[in-house]
Design a protein around this motif. Structure first.
Motif, PDB file in Angstrom:
ATOM      1  N   THR A  86       0.608  -4.467   8.135  1.00 19.41           N
ATOM      2  CA  THR A  86       0.766  -2.892   8.458  1.00 19.41           C
ATOM      3  C   THR A  86       2.598  -2.043   8.792  1.00 19.41           C
ATOM      4  O   THR A  86       2.401  -1.631   8.502  1.00 19.41           O
ATOM      5  N   ALA A  87       3.245  -2.929   9.127  1.00 17.66           N
ATOM      6  CA  ALA A  87       5.038  -2.746   9.712  1.00 17.66           C
ATOM      7  C   ALA A  87       5.095  -2.551   7.627  1.00 17.66           C
ATOM      8  O   ALA A  87       5.587  -1.466   7.682  1.00 17.66           O
ATOM      9  N   ILE A  88       4.707  -3.127   7.151  1.00 18.22           N
ATOM     10  CA  ILE A  88       4.991  -2.438   5.592  1.00 18.22           C
ATOM     11  C   ILE A  88       4.944  -1.668   4.710  1.00 18.22           C
ATOM     12  O   ILE A  88       5.860  -0.706   4.740  1.00 18.22           O
ATOM     13  N   VAL A  89       3.468  -1.297   4.781  1.00 15.11           N
ATOM     14  CA  VAL A  89       3.085   0.173   4.930  1.00 15.11           C
ATOM     15  C   VAL A  89       3.699   0.914   5.910  1.00 15.11           C
ATOM     16  O   VAL A  89       3.753   2.024   5.021  1.00 15.11           O
ATOM     17  N   GLU A  90       3.951   1.027   7.037  1.00 13.23           N
ATOM     18  CA  GLU A  90       4.974   2.268   7.465  1.00 13.23           C
ATOM     19  C   GLU A  90       5.696   2.392   7.119  1.00 13.23           C
ATOM     20  O   GLU A  90       6.682   3.728   6.841  1.00 13.23           O
ATOM     21  N   SER A  91       6.631   1.139   6.258  1.00 15.10           N
ATOM     22  CA  SER A  91       7.866   0.622   5.960  1.00 15.10           C
ATOM     23  C   SER A  91       8.164   1.499   4.738  1.00 15.10           C
ATOM     24  O   SER A  91       8.352   2.042   4.456  1.00 15.10           O
ATOM     25  N   GLU A  92       6.550   1.080   4.520  1.00 13.83           N
ATOM     26  CA  GLU A  92       7.721   1.797   2.698  1.00 13.83           C
ATOM     27  C   GLU A  92       6.588   3.878   2.560  1.00 13.83           C
ATOM     28  O   GLU A  92       7.516   3.790   1.846  1.00 13.83           O
ATOM     29  N   LYS A  93       5.963   4.076   4.038  1.00 14.92           N
ATOM     30  CA  LYS A  93       5.521   5.245   4.046  1.00 14.92           C
ATOM     31  C   LYS A  93       7.166   5.949   4.179  1.00 14.92           C
ATOM     32  O   LYS A  93       7.479   6.992   3.388  1.00 14.92           O
ATOM     33  N   SER A  94       7.721   5.491   5.312  1.00 15.59           N
ATOM     34  CA  SER A  94       8.645   5.813   6.185  1.00 15.59           C
ATOM     35  C   SER A  94      10.308   6.108   4.722  1.00 15.59           C
ATOM     36  O   SER A  94      10.605   6.586   5.003  1.00 15.59           O
ATOM     37  N   HIS A  95       9.697   5.076   4.217  1.00 14.75           N
ATOM     38  CA  HIS A  95      11.077   4.956   2.853  1.00 14.75           C
ATOM     39  C   HIS A  95      10.272   5.963   1.396  1.00 14.75           C
ATOM     40  O   HIS A  95      11.474   6.796   1.336  1.00 14.75           O
ATOM     41  N   ALA A  96       9.155   6.067   1.131  1.00 11.18           N
ATOM     42  CA  ALA A  96       9.051   7.084   0.386  1.00 11.18           C
ATOM     43  C   ALA A  96       9.244   8.309   0.913  1.00 11.18           C
ATOM     44  O   ALA A  96       9.662   9.338   0.760  1.00 11.18           O
ATOM     45  N   SER A  97       9.018   9.441   2.405  1.00  7.17           N
ATOM     46  CA  SER A  97       9.298  10.082   3.094  1.00  7.17           C
ATOM     47  C   SER A  97      11.391  10.403   2.864  1.00  7.17           C
ATOM     48  O   SER A  97      11.841  10.991   2.419  1.00  7.17           O
ATOM     49  N   ALA A  98      11.509   9.321   3.222  1.00 10.40           N
ATOM     50  CA  ALA A  98      13.234   8.884   3.433  1.00 10.40           C
ATOM     51  C   ALA A  98      13.608   9.646   1.279  1.00 10.40           C
ATOM     52  O   ALA A  98      14.434  10.851   1.492  1.00 10.40           O
ATOM     53  N   LEU A  99      12.815   8.881   0.204  1.00  8.96           N
ATOM     54  CA  LEU A  99      13.399   8.956  -0.599  1.00  8.96           C
ATOM     55  C   LEU A  99      13.056  10.638  -0.741  1.00  8.96           C
ATOM     56  O   LEU A  99      14.088  11.324  -2.096  1.00  8.96           O
ATOM     57  N   LYS A 100      11.796  11.242  -0.227  1.00  4.79           N
ATOM     58  CA  LYS A 100      11.340  12.841  -1.044  1.00  4.79           C
ATOM     59  C   LYS A 100      12.721  13.479  -0.325  1.00  4.79           C
ATOM     60  O   LYS A 100      13.143  14.190  -1.183  1.00  4.79           O
ATOM     61  N   LEU A 102      15.501  12.797   0.351  1.00  2.00           N
ATOM     62  CA  LEU A 102      16.885  12.701  -0.326  1.00  2.00           C
ATOM     63  C   LEU A 102      16.358  12.836  -1.564  1.00  2.00           C
ATOM     64  O   LEU A 102      17.903  13.881  -1.943  1.00  2.00           O
ATOM     65  N   GLN A 103      15.386  13.332  -2.461  1.00  2.00           N
ATOM     66  CA  GLN A 103      15.685  14.145  -3.841  1.00  2.00           C
ATOM     67  C   GLN A 103      15.728  15.136  -3.108  1.00  2.00           C
ATOM     68  O   GLN A 103      15.976  15.963  -4.239  1.00  2.00           O
ATOM     69  N   LYS A 104      14.689  16.005  -2.217  1.00  2.00           N
ATOM     70  CA  LYS A 104      14.883  17.569  -1.602  1.00  2.00           C
ATOM     71  C   LYS A 104      16.749  17.777  -1.535  1.00  2.00           C
ATOM     72  O   LYS A 104      17.086  18.835  -2.226  1.00  2.00           O
ATOM     73  N   LEU A 105      16.692  16.884  -0.875  1.00  2.00           N
ATOM     74  CA  LEU A 105      18.672  17.262  -0.237  1.00  2.00           C
ATOM     75  C   LEU A 105      19.273  17.350  -1.949  1.00  2.00           C
ATOM     76  O   LEU A 105      20.553  18.048  -2.517  1.00  2.00           O
ATOM     77  N   GLN A 106      19.143  16.667  -3.148  1.00  2.00           N
ATOM     78  CA  GLN A 106      19.692  16.829  -4.128  1.00  2.00           C
ATOM     79  C   GLN A 106      19.306  17.748  -4.596  1.00  2.00           C
ATOM     80  O   GLN A 106      20.193  18.341  -5.250  1.00  2.00           O
ATOM     81  N   GLN A 107      18.229  18.189  -4.873  1.00  2.00           N
ATOM     82  CA  GLN A 107      18.209  19.666  -5.687  1.00  2.00           C
ATOM     83  C   GLN A 107      18.818  20.136  -4.605  1.00  2.00           C
ATOM     84  O   GLN A 107      19.178  21.342  -5.592  1.00  2.00           O
TER      85      GLN A 107
END
Length: 114
Positions: A86-100, A102-107
């Motif tokens: 569960t922690a890994i899934v939550e971490s992956e979600k957070s990572h995906a959210s942070a990546l999005k 970051l991508q928005k900020l880069q754009q």
């Protein structure tokens, strides 16, 4: 004289009968003793059997107790693994959210730079 002789014969006969009865009682007592000894031997065998069965029961109980402890440990481990998943899934979600983000900020940054 004859009377005394008859009395002696009767007394001897009575003594004989008493001795015969005593011998019968002795024989009967010996048979009873043998039967009692046989019962005692059987009881000792039964006790030995029950002791062995009791020992088996203790071993089975100990094994069940160990298995129960193993089962409890297994359940705790399973719960820990599920929490980690569960922690890994939550971490992956957070990572995906942070990546999005970051991508928005880069754009946004690339749009601003142009």
């Amino acid at each position: 004289n004859k009377k005394a002789l008859r009395q002696r014969k009767r007394a001897a006969g009575k003594v004989c009968r008493i001795e015969e009865k005593a011998m019968e009682k002795v024989k009967s007592g010996e048979k009873d003793k043998e039967a009692a000894e046989e019962k005692l031997r059987k009881i000792k065998e039964d006790i030995a059997f029950l002791d062995r069965e009791l020992e088996k029961g203790h071993r089975i109980l100990e094994q069940a107790s160990r298995q129960s402890a193993d089962k409890d440990a297994s359940q705790r481990l399973w719960l820990a693994v599920k929490k980690a998943e569960t922690a890994i899934v939550e971490s992956e979600k957070s990572h995906a959210s942070a990546l999005k983000r970051l991508q928005k900020l880069q754009q946004w940054h690339s749009c601003r730079v142009r």
